[in-house]
Design an enzyme around this catalytic site. Structure first.
Site, mmCIF file in Angstrom:
data_model
loop_
_atom_site.group_PDB
_atom_site.id
_atom_site.type_symbol
_atom_site.label_atom_id
_atom_site.label_comp_id
_atom_site.label_asym_id
_atom_site.label_seq_id
_atom_site.Cartn_x
_atom_site.Cartn_y
_atom_site.Cartn_z
ATOM 1 C CE LYS A 235 50.009 35.592 68.512
ATOM 2 N NZ LYS A 235 51.445 35.508 68.215
ATOM 3 C CG ASN A 236 50.687 36.045 64.447
ATOM 4 O OD1 ASN A 236 51.041 36.416 65.585
ATOM 5 N ND2 ASN A 236 50.503 34.789 64.144
ATOM 6 N NE ARG B 198 60.827 33.305 65.704
ATOM 7 C CZ ARG B 198 61.907 32.655 65.299
ATOM 8 N NH1 ARG B 198 62.680 32.059 66.173
ATOM 9 N NH2 ARG B 198 62.251 32.626 64.025
ATOM 10 C CB CYS C 78 54.749 29.279 70.915
ATOM 11 S SG CYS C 78 53.314 30.258 71.298
ATOM 12 N NE ARG D 4 58.639 29.799 66.734
ATOM 13 C CZ ARG D 4 57.676 30.609 67.174
ATOM 14 N NH1 ARG D 4 57.367 30.598 68.460
ATOM 15 N NH2 ARG D 4 57.073 31.455 66.363
ATOM 16 C CG ASP E 193 49.788 30.108 63.975
ATOM 17 O OD1 ASP E 193 49.950 31.314 63.688
ATOM 18 O OD2 ASP E 193 50.725 29.364 64.279
ATOM 19 N NE ARG F 282 53.032 34.881 74.014
ATOM 20 C CZ ARG F 282 53.779 34.096 73.226
ATOM 21 N NH1 ARG F 282 54.094 32.861 73.594
ATOM 22 N NH2 ARG F 282 54.204 34.553 72.058
HETATM 23 C C1 EPZ Z 1 55.097 33.363 62.586
HETATM 24 O O1 EPZ Z 1 56.163 32.847 63.368
HETATM 25 C C2 EPZ Z 1 53.903 33.470 63.518
HETATM 26 N N1 EPZ Z 1 54.215 34.404 64.595
HETATM 27 C C3 EPZ Z 1 53.602 32.088 64.100
HETATM 28 O O2 EPZ Z 1 52.436 32.205 64.910
HETATM 29 C C4 EPZ Z 1 53.301 31.139 62.939
HETATM 30 O O3 EPZ Z 1 53.102 29.840 63.463
HETATM 31 C C5 EPZ Z 1 54.479 31.120 61.965
HETATM 32 O O4 EPZ Z 1 54.763 32.458 61.516
HETATM 33 C C6 EPZ Z 1 54.196 30.283 60.732
HETATM 34 O O5 EPZ Z 1 53.051 30.759 60.093
HETATM 35 C C7 EPZ Z 1 54.099 35.747 64.352
HETATM 36 O O6 EPZ Z 1 53.792 36.170 63.248
HETATM 37 C C8 EPZ Z 1 54.380 36.645 65.507
HETATM 38 P P1 EPZ Z 1 58.371 31.295 60.530
HETATM 39 P P2 EPZ Z 1 57.654 32.835 62.758
HETATM 40 O O7 EPZ Z 1 59.656 32.039 60.551
HETATM 41 O O8 EPZ Z 1 57.814 33.950 61.822
HETATM 42 C C9 EPZ Z 1 61.858 28.187 60.259
HETATM 43 C C10 EPZ Z 1 51.150 32.027 66.885
HETATM 44 O O9 EPZ Z 1 50.678 31.087 67.529
HETATM 45 N N2 EPZ Z 1 62.851 29.265 60.434
HETATM 46 O O10 EPZ Z 1 57.389 31.567 59.449
HETATM 47 O O11 EPZ Z 1 58.615 32.712 63.887
HETATM 48 C C11 EPZ Z 1 61.024 27.914 61.485
HETATM 49 O O12 EPZ Z 1 61.719 27.092 62.409
HETATM 50 C C12 EPZ Z 1 52.563 31.947 66.341
HETATM 51 O O13 EPZ Z 1 50.526 33.098 66.607
HETATM 52 C C13 EPZ Z 1 64.212 28.969 60.321
HETATM 53 O O14 EPZ Z 1 64.589 27.823 60.102
HETATM 54 O O15 EPZ Z 1 57.660 31.488 61.932
HETATM 55 C C14 EPZ Z 1 59.825 27.222 60.884
HETATM 56 O O16 EPZ Z 1 60.136 25.851 60.685
HETATM 57 C C15 EPZ Z 1 53.237 30.615 66.643
HETATM 58 N N3 EPZ Z 1 65.131 29.963 60.466
HETATM 59 C C16 EPZ Z 1 59.667 27.890 59.512
HETATM 60 O O17 EPZ Z 1 60.899 28.577 59.286
HETATM 61 C C17 EPZ Z 1 64.765 31.258 60.711
HETATM 62 O O18 EPZ Z 1 65.657 32.120 60.822
HETATM 63 C C18 EPZ Z 1 58.562 28.927 59.444
HETATM 64 O O19 EPZ Z 1 58.695 29.738 60.593
HETATM 65 C C19 EPZ Z 1 63.385 31.553 60.815
HETATM 66 C C20 EPZ Z 1 62.446 30.547 60.669
#
Ligand code: EPZ
Length: 437
Positions: A28-29, A100, A124, A129, A319, A412
């Site tokens: 998915k990702n 997201r 989610c 986020r 995840d 999803r």
């Molecule tokens: C991706 O989400 C994945 N989703 C998530 O999988 C996964 O949990 C996550 O990466 C971490 O590996 C997809 O790829 C579609 P991040 P993403 O930005 O990119 C903070 C699933 O179940 N952050 O890597 O949204 C954030 O709050 C989903 O498949 C900011 O602070 O996650 C987090 O603490 C759930 N500001 C950290 O970074 C921002 O502008 C990492 O989040 C962006 C992120």
């Protein structure tokens, strides 16, 4: 949508009797950023090994509202024609609120059209986020940001400007979104402190095969030289196997199967989970593209607990945290769990405690799981994709019939999950969720 259906799962009460093969689908990702990257192409792209889950359908619907033609040709094949894409750069508000990953579209759309509007994305509920990394760095690339209601309006005069971006934390979506935007930006863009996930590497490799100039994907610094609109020239994007689905199946098998072969996966993408489970006593045989987990149902191994913390790749994926914590409810000892990425990603444990698990929440990021504890069937509500799958694992461990609601979340991330699990002997049924009167 989230409450329309539920799963009813018959528990095995800890017996490990399931048997058969589970094929892992495309990630998915990995597919979601690839779909968004279609906006970078003058003609469009072809993808294979596509999981037709709800998130893929939502992103496809958003693309169609942008004038893009999406065709699913046969199981796992999807083609995208961008010749009639409209230049307005509008990401549908209602659809974007559901997912997201809609944020991925903002980079290519802004870079191509000089304008994009999008709401704060949904998805989610595992923490706040925020999207500050996107807003700050669009401005750094020369864009102007205003808000209209709860929507962001981002515009640029002419092309985005390549620049040097240092991310204060590794963000998967920010890495992928700016990698894509930089393909159409003027000059060179350096992204530092980026995510190194396999899905980032797969995206960069495909775009490079279509004429992009992206170096360093998989390391902590990626350099992109702006090249203009791409053309696929017949290159097909083969979606890499879903390492999270594979690891989820491995944990399900360790707890409930006599023998489960997980096929079409990439063990090298899930090394840390395999090693943690082996250390706990799980019998895992590794093939080139498969993993086989075995148990002696008459003398099931008593697994040993362990501590883990979630961490950016190649550490333990956040995840897979709910599924691993569910495993630890059946392992001996007190196992500390440290969720370092999302501050809301331990909330699901309340439902496991209602089933009989012994889980102490120390703070929003830490818990201690004490095992082994027998679980009892309950009616539980899935809060997100991965906890939803963990609840299927817990339901299999329990005594009695567990009802899992809000299964749209599970859909999803996992296409046709109930029929796939039924094939290895799981008694799982999807029923309409009649409101309790
Ligand atoms: C991706 O989400 C994945 N989703 C998530 O999988 C996964 O949990 C996550 O990466 C971490 O590996 C997809 O790829 C579609 P991040 P993403 O930005 O990119 C903070 C699933 O179940 N952050 O890597 O949204 C954030 O709050 C989903 O498949 C900011 O602070 O996650 C987090 O603490 C759930 N500001 C950290 O970074 C921002 O502008 C990492 O989040 C962006 C992120």
């Amino acid at each position: 949508m989230a409450n329309a259906e539920r799963f009813i799962v018959q528990g095995l009460e800890g017996k490990r009797t399931l048997e058969g093969e589970l094929q892992v689908l495309g990630a998915k990702n990995a597919v979601l950023p690839l779909l968004a990257s279609a906006i970078l192409f003058k003609d469009g792209i072809e993808l294979s090994n596509v999981p037709l889950n709800e998130d893929v359908k939502r992103i496809s619907e958003i693309l169609e509202k942008m004038g893009v033609v999406v065709t699913v040709s046969n199981p796992g094949k999807l083609s995208i024609n961008t010749k009639s894409i409209d230049e307005k750069g509008t990401i549908d508000r209602e659809l974007a609120k559901k997912i997201r990953a809609s944020i991925f579209l903002s980079g290519p759309a802004l870079a191509r059209f000089g304008r994009v509007t999008f709401p704060k994305p949904g998805g989610c509920v595992i923490g706040a986020r925020p999207i500050d990394l996107f807003i700050e760095n669009y401005e750094k690339m020369g864009a102007t940001i205003t808000t209209e209601g709860d929507e962001y309006v981002v515009t640029t005069d002419g092309k985005l400007k390549g620049c040097h971006i240092f991310f204060p934390l590794q963000s998967v979506s920010a890495t992928e979104t700016f990698l894509m935007a930089a393909v159409l930006a003027k000059g060179k863009t350096i992204l530092e402190n980026v995510a190194c996930e396999p899905e980032v590497v797969a995206l960069a490799e495909y775009l490079n095969a279509c004429g992009a100039k992206i170096e360093g994907a998989g390391s902590s610094t990626i350099t992109i030289t702006g090249t203009g609109l791409l053309s696929s020239k017949g290159e097909i994007a083969q979606v890499i196997p879903d390492r999270i689905e594979a690891a989820s199946f491995l944990i399900l098998g360790a707890l409930s199967a006599k023998q489960l072969k997980i096929t079409h996966c990439r063990p090298s993408d899930m090394r840390v989970v395999i090693e943690l489970l082996r250390k706990a006593g799980v019998d895992i045989e590794e093939g080139k593209n498969s993993l086989t987990v075995r148990n002696n149902p008459d003398k099931p191994t008593q697994y040993q607990g362990f501590s883990f913390r979630t961490h950016e790749y190649p550490g333990v994926p956040t995840d897979i945290q709910p599924q691993l914590a569910t495993f630890l409810t059946q392992a001996v000892g007190e196992s500390p769990v440290f969720e370092t990425i999302f501050e809301g990603r331990l909330n699901y444990t309340t439902e496991l405690v209602r089933m009989g698990a012994n889980i102490l929440i120390c703070d929003p990021h830490r818990a201690i799981v004490k095992g082994p504890t027998p679980l009892e069937a309950e009616q539980i509500d899935a809060p997100d994709i991965r906890a939803g799958f963990a609840y299927i694992i817990a339901a299999l461990l329990a005594k009695g019939y567990t009802t899992i609601r809000n299964i749209y979340y599970i859909d999803r991330g996992h296409e046709a999950i109930e029929s796939r699990l039924q094939a290895i002997g799981v008694d799982i049924r999807r029923v309409a969720d009649t409101p309790i009167v």
